[in-house]
Design an enzyme around this catalytic site. Structure first.
Site, short mmCIF file in Angstrom:
data_model
loop_
_atom_site.label_atom_id
_atom_site.label_comp_id
_atom_site.label_asym_id
_atom_site.label_seq_id
_atom_site.Cartn_x
_atom_site.Cartn_y
_atom_site.Cartn_z
N CYS A 236 67.84 84.70 72.80
CA CYS A 236 67.17 84.55 71.50
C CYS A 236 66.39 85.82 71.16
O CYS A 236 66.09 86.64 72.01
CB CYS A 236 66.21 83.38 71.55
SG CYS A 236 67.01 81.85 72.01
N ARG B 217 71.66 90.82 70.42
CA ARG B 217 71.35 89.98 71.59
C ARG B 217 72.25 88.74 71.63
O ARG B 217 72.28 88.03 72.61
CB ARG B 217 69.88 89.57 71.54
CG ARG B 217 68.91 90.73 71.63
CD ARG B 217 67.55 90.37 71.09
NE ARG B 217 66.81 89.50 71.93
CZ ARG B 217 65.96 89.90 72.88
NH1 ARG B 217 65.78 91.18 73.07
NH2 ARG B 217 65.30 89.04 73.63
N TRP C 196 70.07 81.45 70.42
CA TRP C 196 71.32 81.38 71.18
C TRP C 196 71.24 80.04 71.90
O TRP C 196 70.42 79.87 72.81
CB TRP C 196 71.39 82.55 72.16
CG TRP C 196 72.70 82.68 72.88
CD1 TRP C 196 73.91 83.00 72.34
CD2 TRP C 196 72.93 82.49 74.28
NE1 TRP C 196 74.87 83.04 73.32
CE2 TRP C 196 74.30 82.72 74.51
CE3 TRP C 196 72.12 82.16 75.35
CZ2 TRP C 196 74.87 82.63 75.78
CZ3 TRP C 196 72.68 82.06 76.62
CH2 TRP C 196 74.04 82.30 76.82
N ASN D 208 61.81 82.04 73.13
CA ASN D 208 62.97 82.57 73.87
C ASN D 208 62.77 82.14 75.31
O ASN D 208 61.73 82.42 75.91
CB ASN D 208 63.02 84.10 73.77
CG ASN D 208 64.21 84.66 74.56
OD1 ASN D 208 65.19 83.95 74.79
ND2 ASN D 208 64.09 85.90 75.01
N GLY D 209 63.75 81.42 75.86
CA GLY D 209 63.64 80.99 77.26
C GLY D 209 64.12 79.55 77.38
O GLY D 209 64.70 78.99 76.47
N GLU E 98 86.27 95.78 85.94
CA GLU E 98 85.54 96.12 84.71
C GLU E 98 86.51 96.18 83.54
O GLU E 98 86.21 95.68 82.46
CB GLU E 98 84.79 97.44 84.87
CG GLU E 98 84.06 97.89 83.64
CD GLU E 98 83.10 96.84 83.05
OE1 GLU E 98 82.76 95.86 83.75
OE2 GLU E 98 82.71 96.99 81.89
N LYS F 7 86.08 93.88 80.20
CA LYS F 7 85.97 94.51 78.86
C LYS F 7 86.98 93.91 77.91
O LYS F 7 86.68 93.56 76.79
CB LYS F 7 86.21 96.02 79.01
CG LYS F 7 85.27 97.01 78.51
CD LYS F 7 83.86 96.69 78.18
CE LYS F 7 83.05 96.04 79.11
NZ LYS F 7 82.04 95.52 79.58
N GLU G 213 86.21 90.05 77.14
CA GLU G 213 84.98 89.68 76.43
C GLU G 213 85.00 90.10 74.97
O GLU G 213 84.30 89.50 74.16
CB GLU G 213 83.73 90.18 77.14
CG GLU G 213 83.50 91.65 77.16
CD GLU G 213 82.15 92.02 77.81
OE1 GLU G 213 81.18 91.27 77.68
OE2 GLU G 213 82.10 93.05 78.46
N HIS H 289 100.72 86.48 96.98
CA HIS H 289 100.14 85.27 97.58
C HIS H 289 99.81 84.22 96.53
O HIS H 289 98.95 83.37 96.76
CB HIS H 289 98.92 85.64 98.42
CG HIS H 289 99.24 86.62 99.49
ND1 HIS H 289 99.93 86.29 100.63
CD2 HIS H 289 99.05 87.97 99.55
CE1 HIS H 289 100.12 87.36 101.36
NE2 HIS H 289 99.59 88.40 100.74
N LYS I 119 73.54 89.84 74.75
CA LYS I 119 73.45 91.18 75.34
C LYS I 119 72.75 91.13 76.69
O LYS I 119 73.10 91.82 77.61
CB LYS I 119 72.68 92.13 74.41
CG LYS I 119 72.54 93.54 74.94
CD LYS I 119 73.88 94.20 75.14
CE LYS I 119 73.78 95.58 75.75
NZ LYS I 119 75.11 96.13 76.14
C1 AGP Z 1 79.10 93.39 80.09
O1 AGP Z 1 79.93 93.89 79.03
C2 AGP Z 1 78.42 92.12 79.71
N1 AGP Z 1 77.71 92.25 78.51
C3 AGP Z 1 77.66 91.51 80.87
O2 AGP Z 1 78.57 91.32 81.94
C4 AGP Z 1 76.47 92.33 81.42
O3 AGP Z 1 76.93 93.45 82.13
C5 AGP Z 1 75.70 91.42 82.38
O4 AGP Z 1 75.23 90.31 81.65
C6 AGP Z 1 74.51 92.11 83.06
O5 AGP Z 1 73.57 92.50 82.08
P1 AGP Z 1 72.41 93.52 82.54
O6 AGP Z 1 73.12 94.78 82.96
O7 AGP Z 1 71.54 93.70 81.33
O8 AGP Z 1 71.69 92.88 83.69
#
Ligand code: AGP
Length: 583
Positions: free
Chosen positions: A2, A27, A75, A99-100, A459, A463, A466, A482, A578
């Site tokens: 949030c 975010r 969120w 937020n939380g 990675e 990418k 997501e 396997h 984010k």
């Molecule tokens: C990566 O593209 C994602 N947004 C997500 O995996 C991110 O790397 C992960 O949530 C960790 O976030 P941070 O690096 O702010 O701790």
């Protein structure tokens, strides 16, 4: 995650608040709302979906005269994505945004219902509003302290009380800042939200209560007014601007040469880097891409430093039995420095008196502040939810730790040319746009590699999935036989990463296996001898310290262009935030 913005001052609050919410869109959110404190009452306007919907609703509303307000992007965690569940929430004389997660919300809700409290939403947040209202008899400070003493979980609150011309803020685990203006003051989740109005801010610490009016900000800790350190932010509103690129994600990929150059220059002085050779064991703990960066780093640490190095995802690490040796180092990697699971993992290590090292981007973040030592990657503001430049710098920082540990001066010489090599690769990005055009209609995609190449696959796969929503998985190439190879069928895109000289023939044989089952194979390699199947891109061969820095930008661009061909919301992928500041 949030987003919170609060304003008190001479301007019309709605303009400042909406502007702030827009800066917090990165975010991730699914609804938004605003509350304005008028002379006699509070006006609350909320909407589901993007902030543009809230703006439309505001345009159709008669806005009360006001100089104070709070706003929020939600969120969803507790309760569906509905207008009723959107913040701000008001019960009695108290209006609040949060937020939380309040972990004991259900118990408290039942108790309050017995006291005839009427709830209008399914949210945990409304329980906090009801509690503060319950204890409010005109003394806001008392009501906030008393109510929050009963809450379990995480919260950042911006609060208003009917008839009170002040804003109140308090936080526990979720970050919150107070911003200093001239004849106006602010509350925000992070400085980006208010950067157009002030660069001067303070971080609220756990349990502190800030009271803001347009002239002053007072911060209370245990009932006493305390002096807060004022931080002058060096980010500019340009950071929150796409600067001509179609998306922040592409802008941030294109910044990789510059920020890499900055990192290598800054840390060419080895004395700034801790010596990891004094440790017998290293745990790298993170989430998502940060964890995948850790896997690349762990491979280098073990290969070059002969130190046992474990990589764990923070959400597991925080609960598992961890056997510490007195000479263990725990490295926490986090772009935001506010990821709840990574914070919990850090605190677990600290509780055991184990040395902690942060590799973070946000220098004022919780992880940066609470670790024994922090290394800052200097990526600048990363707005796109899908991390790119921060990941690259996390890998580079881990490489620097290993180079420092082995005192490898030759590697530092090689480092000087890496930003230029990355720039050359980015300069050929239309090639990767072509790959994206080839695959964007696929339902599944697979990434295969061995050793450090497999770490890059993880990675690359994250990418792609997501931002393009294509189901994608990374597999150890040797594992295909396997089970996974059953998924290979005609036209399935398989990305093969082949840069490790010692095992390139092995991975190539896996490539032949999948191609013989009509997969479409896209090879990224540093060896022109590696055969070309459907597509092959050869990156310059560099030492293992830096090879991922040349390969992963290719995978980032393929993910980006694939999502672009699909016309998706690349910078704000569905369901993602984010920084995941809640469990
Ligand atoms: C990566 O593209 C994602 N947004 C997500 O995996 C991110 O790397 C992960 O949530 C960790 O976030 P941070 O690096 O702010 O701790």
């Amino acid at each position: 995650m949030c987003g919170i913005v609060g304003y008190v001052g001479e301007q019309h609050p709605e303009k400042v608040l909406i502007d702030g919410l827009k800066k917090l869109e990165y975010r991730g959110y699914d609804s938004s709302g605003i509350a304005l404190m008028g002379q006699k009452d509070v006006q609350i306007i909320k909407s589901v979906g993007r902030i543009i919907n809230l703006e439309e609703t505001l345009k159709k509303s008669k806005i009360i005269d006001s100089n104070m307000g709070i706003a929020h992007t939600r969120w969803a965690t507790h309760g569906g994505v509905t207008e009723a569940n959107a913040h701000p929430h008001k019960i009695g004389k108290v209006t609040l945004v949060h937020n939380g997660i309040i972990e004991n919300a259900n118990v408290l809700r039942e108790e309050l219902k017995k006291e005839k409290v009427k709830f209008n939403s399914e949210t945990d947040t409304e329980v906090a509003v009801a509690l503060i209202n319950k204890y409010y008899d005109g003394n806001a400070l008392y009501a906030i302290k008393k109510a929050t003493s009963k809450l379990k979980g995480s919260y950042a609150f911006a609060i208003m009380f009917d008839g009170d011309d002040k804003l109140y803020a308090i936080r526990k685990d979720s970050p919150l800042i107070i911003g200093y203006g001239k004849g106006e003051n602010f509350i925000a989740s992070d400085i980006a939200a208010i950067i157009n109005y002030t660069k001067d801010y303070s971080l609220l610490a756990e349990g502190e209560i800030a009271i803001l009016d347009k002239e002053k900000i007072e911060v209370f800790s245990d009932g006493e007014i305390i002096k807060k350190k004022i931080i002058h932010s060096n980010i500019t509103s340009l950071d929150a601007d796409k600067c001509g690129y179609d998306h922040f994600m592409l802008k941030e990929i294109m910044e990789e040469p510059k920020v890499l150059d900055g990192l290598f220059k800054r840390y060419s002085d080895f004395s700034l880097l801790p010596d990891i050779t004094k440790y017998k064991e290293i745990h790298i703990v993170a989430c998502g891409s940060a964890m995948y960066a850790g896997i690349v780093g762990a491979s280098l640490i073990e290969e070059k430093c002969n130190i046992k190095c474990y990589v764990e995802c923070a959400s597991e690490y925080r609960y598992k039995k961890v056997i510490y040796d007195r000479k263990t180092l725990v490295i926490l990697i986090s772009q935001s420095g506010e990821t709840a699971d990574t914070i919990a993992a850090m605190r677990k290590a600290k509780d055991e008196k184990i040395d902690t090292l942060a590799i973070v981007n946000v220098e004022t973040s919780t992880i940066a502040r609470e670790c024994d030592k922090a290394l800052f990657i200097g990526a600048g503001v990363e707005v796109a939810v899908a991390t790119t430049k921060a990941y690259i710098l996390q890998v580079a920082m881990l490489s620097l730790l290993v180079i420092r540990a082995t005192n490898d001066k030759k590697a530092m010489e090689e480092a000087k040319k890496i930003p230029g090599e990355v720039n050359n690769i980015l300069g050929e990005r239309e090639i990767f746009e072509g790959v994206a055009k080839d695959i964007y209609k696929a339902r599944d995609a697979f990434f295969i590699g061995r050793g450090i190449d497999y770490a890059m696959c993880m990675e690359g796969s994250l990418k792609l999935k997501e931002v393009s929503y294509i189901h994608s998985d990374a597999f150890q190439a040797g594992e295909l036989k396997h089970g996974t190879i059953s998924l290979i069928e005609k036209g399935v895109p398989v990305f093969a990463i082949i840069t490790d000289e010692r095992i390139k023939d092995k991975t190539e044989s896996n490539v032949v296996e999948v191609e013989s089952r009509d997969a479409f194979v896209y090879t990224i390699t540093n060896d022109p001898e590696v055969p070309n199947h459907r597509f092959r891109y050869v990156v310059p061969k560099v030492s293992p310290y830096f090879q991922a820095l040349l390969v992963v930008p290719v995978l980032q661009l393929i993910g980006y262009y694939t999502a672009k061909f699909k016309g998706l919301d690349i910078d704000k992928p569905r369901n993602l935030a984010k920084s995941v500041t809640v469990e």
